[in-house]
Design a protein around this motif. Sequence first.
Motif, PDB file in Angstrom:
ATOM      1  N   GLU A   1       5.031   8.927   4.396  1.00 36.28           N
ATOM      2  CA  GLU A   1       4.017  10.083   5.229  1.00 36.28           C
ATOM      3  C   GLU A   1       2.801   9.330   5.118  1.00 36.28           C
ATOM      4  OE1 GLU A   1       4.628  12.959   6.475  1.00 36.28           O
ATOM      5  OE2 GLU A   1       6.954  12.518   6.077  1.00 36.28           O
ATOM      6  N   ALA A   2       2.326   8.624   4.301  1.00 26.63           N
ATOM      7  CA  ALA A   2       1.114   7.990   4.118  1.00 26.63           C
ATOM      8  C   ALA A   2       0.982   6.816   5.249  1.00 26.63           C
ATOM      9  CB  ALA A   2       0.745   7.135   2.680  1.00 26.63           C
TER      10      ALA A   2
ATOM     11  N   ALA B   1      -6.367  -4.619   5.271  1.00 29.64           N
ATOM     12  CA  ALA B   1      -6.959  -4.253   4.029  1.00 29.64           C
ATOM     13  C   ALA B   1      -6.589  -2.698   3.798  1.00 29.64           C
ATOM     14  CB  ALA B   1      -8.308  -4.341   3.889  1.00 29.64           C
ATOM     15  N   ARG B   2      -7.006  -1.779   4.892  1.00 29.87           N
ATOM     16  CA  ARG B   2      -6.523  -0.541   4.803  1.00 29.87           C
ATOM     17  C   ARG B   2      -5.126  -0.078   4.595  1.00 29.87           C
ATOM     18  NH1 ARG B   2      -9.563   0.210   9.371  1.00 29.87           N
ATOM     19  NH2 ARG B   2      -7.955   0.620  10.645  1.00 29.87           N
ATOM     20  N   ALA B   3      -4.235  -0.912   5.128  1.00 32.61           N
ATOM     21  CA  ALA B   3      -2.767  -0.740   4.956  1.00 32.61           C
ATOM     22  C   ALA B   3      -2.187  -1.210   3.397  1.00 32.61           C
ATOM     23  CB  ALA B   3      -2.137  -1.779   5.727  1.00 32.61           C
ATOM     24  N   ALA B   4      -3.294  -2.327   2.809  1.00 34.54           N
ATOM     25  CA  ALA B   4      -3.058  -2.408   1.396  1.00 34.54           C
ATOM     26  C   ALA B   4      -3.504  -1.630   0.518  1.00 34.54           C
ATOM     27  CB  ALA B   4      -3.310  -4.014   1.401  1.00 34.54           C
ATOM     28  N   GLY B   5      -4.514  -0.588   1.146  1.00 32.68           N
ATOM     29  CA  GLY B   5      -5.035   0.281   0.134  1.00 32.68           C
ATOM     30  C   GLY B   5      -5.977  -0.277  -0.755  1.00 32.68           C
ATOM     31  N   THR B   6      -6.709  -1.280  -0.048  1.00 30.00           N
ATOM     32  CA  THR B   6      -7.933  -2.002  -0.677  1.00 30.00           C
ATOM     33  C   THR B   6      -9.460  -1.687   0.271  1.00 30.00           C
ATOM     34  OG1 THR B   6      -7.651  -3.810   0.657  1.00 30.00           O
ATOM     35  CG2 THR B   6      -6.662  -3.725  -1.615  1.00 30.00           C
TER      36      THR B   6
ATOM     37  N   GLY C   1       0.770  -1.368  -0.194  1.00 28.83           N
ATOM     38  CA  GLY C   1       0.110  -0.112  -0.082  1.00 28.83           C
ATOM     39  C   GLY C   1       0.786   1.251  -0.103  1.00 28.83           C
ATOM     40  N   GLY C   2       2.172   1.002  -0.193  1.00 26.41           N
ATOM     41  CA  GLY C   2       3.016   2.354  -0.081  1.00 26.41           C
ATOM     42  C   GLY C   2       3.324   2.802   1.155  1.00 26.41           C
ATOM     43  N   HIS C   3       2.856   2.177   2.313  1.00 28.45           N
ATOM     44  CA  HIS C   3       2.914   2.823   3.708  1.00 28.45           C
ATOM     45  C   HIS C   3       4.347   2.556   4.326  1.00 28.45           C
ATOM     46  CE1 HIS C   3      -1.633   2.326   3.303  1.00 28.45           C
ATOM     47  NE2 HIS C   3      -1.229   3.586   3.851  1.00 28.45           N
TER      48      HIS C   3
ATOM     49  N   ARG D   1      -1.157   7.046  12.854  1.00 30.59           N
ATOM     50  CA  ARG D   1      -1.626   8.113  13.680  1.00 30.59           C
ATOM     51  C   ARG D   1      -3.279   7.892  13.929  1.00 30.59           C
ATOM     52  NH1 ARG D   1       1.837  12.165  10.506  1.00 30.59           N
ATOM     53  NH2 ARG D   1       3.733  12.471  11.907  1.00 30.59           N
ATOM     54  N   GLY D   2      -3.764   7.280  12.746  1.00 36.14           N
ATOM     55  CA  GLY D   2      -5.168   7.154  12.785  1.00 36.14           C
ATOM     56  C   GLY D   2      -5.522   5.862  13.394  1.00 36.14           C
ATOM     57  N   PHE D   3      -4.576   5.007  13.549  1.00 31.08           N
ATOM     58  CA  PHE D   3      -4.503   3.633  14.225  1.00 31.08           C
ATOM     59  C   PHE D   3      -4.219   4.095  15.827  1.00 31.08           C
ATOM     60  CE2 PHE D   3      -2.845  -0.847  15.274  1.00 31.08           C
ATOM     61  CZ  PHE D   3      -4.093  -1.188  15.398  1.00 31.08           C
ATOM     62  N   GLY D   4      -4.004   5.274  16.261  1.00 32.72           N
ATOM     63  CA  GLY D   4      -3.700   5.659  17.504  1.00 32.72           C
ATOM     64  C   GLY D   4      -2.322   5.650  18.330  1.00 32.72           C
ATOM     65  N   ILE D   5      -1.483   5.448  17.046  1.00 28.92           N
ATOM     66  CA  ILE D   5      -0.121   5.425  17.357  1.00 28.92           C
ATOM     67  C   ILE D   5       0.801   6.700  17.346  1.00 28.92           C
ATOM     68  CG2 ILE D   5       2.326   4.190  16.831  1.00 28.92           C
ATOM     69  CD1 ILE D   5       0.641   1.727  16.173  1.00 28.92           C
ATOM     70  N   ASP D   6       1.599   7.146  18.289  1.00 30.32           N
ATOM     71  CA  ASP D   6       2.134   8.471  18.370  1.00 30.32           C
ATOM     72  C   ASP D   6       3.670   8.179  17.513  1.00 30.32           C
ATOM     73  OD1 ASP D   6       3.533  10.713  18.787  1.00 30.32           O
ATOM     74  OD2 ASP D   6       2.971  10.827  21.000  1.00 30.32           O
TER      75      ASP D   6
END
Length: 230
Positions: free
Chosen positions: A146-147, A225-230, A132-134, A153-158
């Motif tokens: 950056e993605a 799935a979010r990590a993979a961009g699907t 997913g380019g993460h 961050r959206g997963f709650g990790i600083d």
Amino acid sequence: MKDGPDIARLAALIGDPARANMLSALMTGSALTAGELAAEAGVTPQTASAHLVRLQQGGLLALRKQGRHRYFALKNEEVARVLEGLMGLAARSGHLRSRPGPRNLALRRARVCYNHLAGEMGTALYEALIGGGHVLVTDRTPVLSEAGKSLMRGFGIDVDALSRGRAPLCRECLDWSERRSHLSGSLGRAVFQKIRDLGWATSDQATRIVTFSTSGDRAFGDFVARAAGT
């Protein structure tokens, strides 16, 4: 004697069955007492103490004191990666301590590797992050894009706090059962801790098996799935 790293000494330290059992027990990332490690190794407390001294002197263990109690842990993540690699080599060479069974399948699906998630689920997440380019990998060095920072961050990790720490943010660890890499480093540790904090999974200290609840399994799949961009 030739100059250079003394791998024979290191191999001798790890190669003793009692010491190998102690080191394997510490792959959970937890610190254990000498008595607990003696039980894991199946030796007397006196014999365990002698083994622990040798492992400390060899740079494989760290001693932690809390009040009157003494705890032992793996020296660092580098030691854990070496042990994980040796486990993979042993498995691929057919050197197994027991016949494969349900417990073996559970270990292969999800387990603790020092302080991060390993097994099928660990490698699936890492490959999704890359796909997913993460996570960008150059010369086997993973870097959070950056993605990827936004995703975490959206997963709650600083991520910013982790980046300021001494430990590398992203590292890859060769998975002994999957023969592919999973995510380690401070980010791998934080992701696994978040999975447990959310109640998606629990880990068994005795076996290293990570068990996902039905809802946790589904939530983890959505995150992959979010990590993979699907």
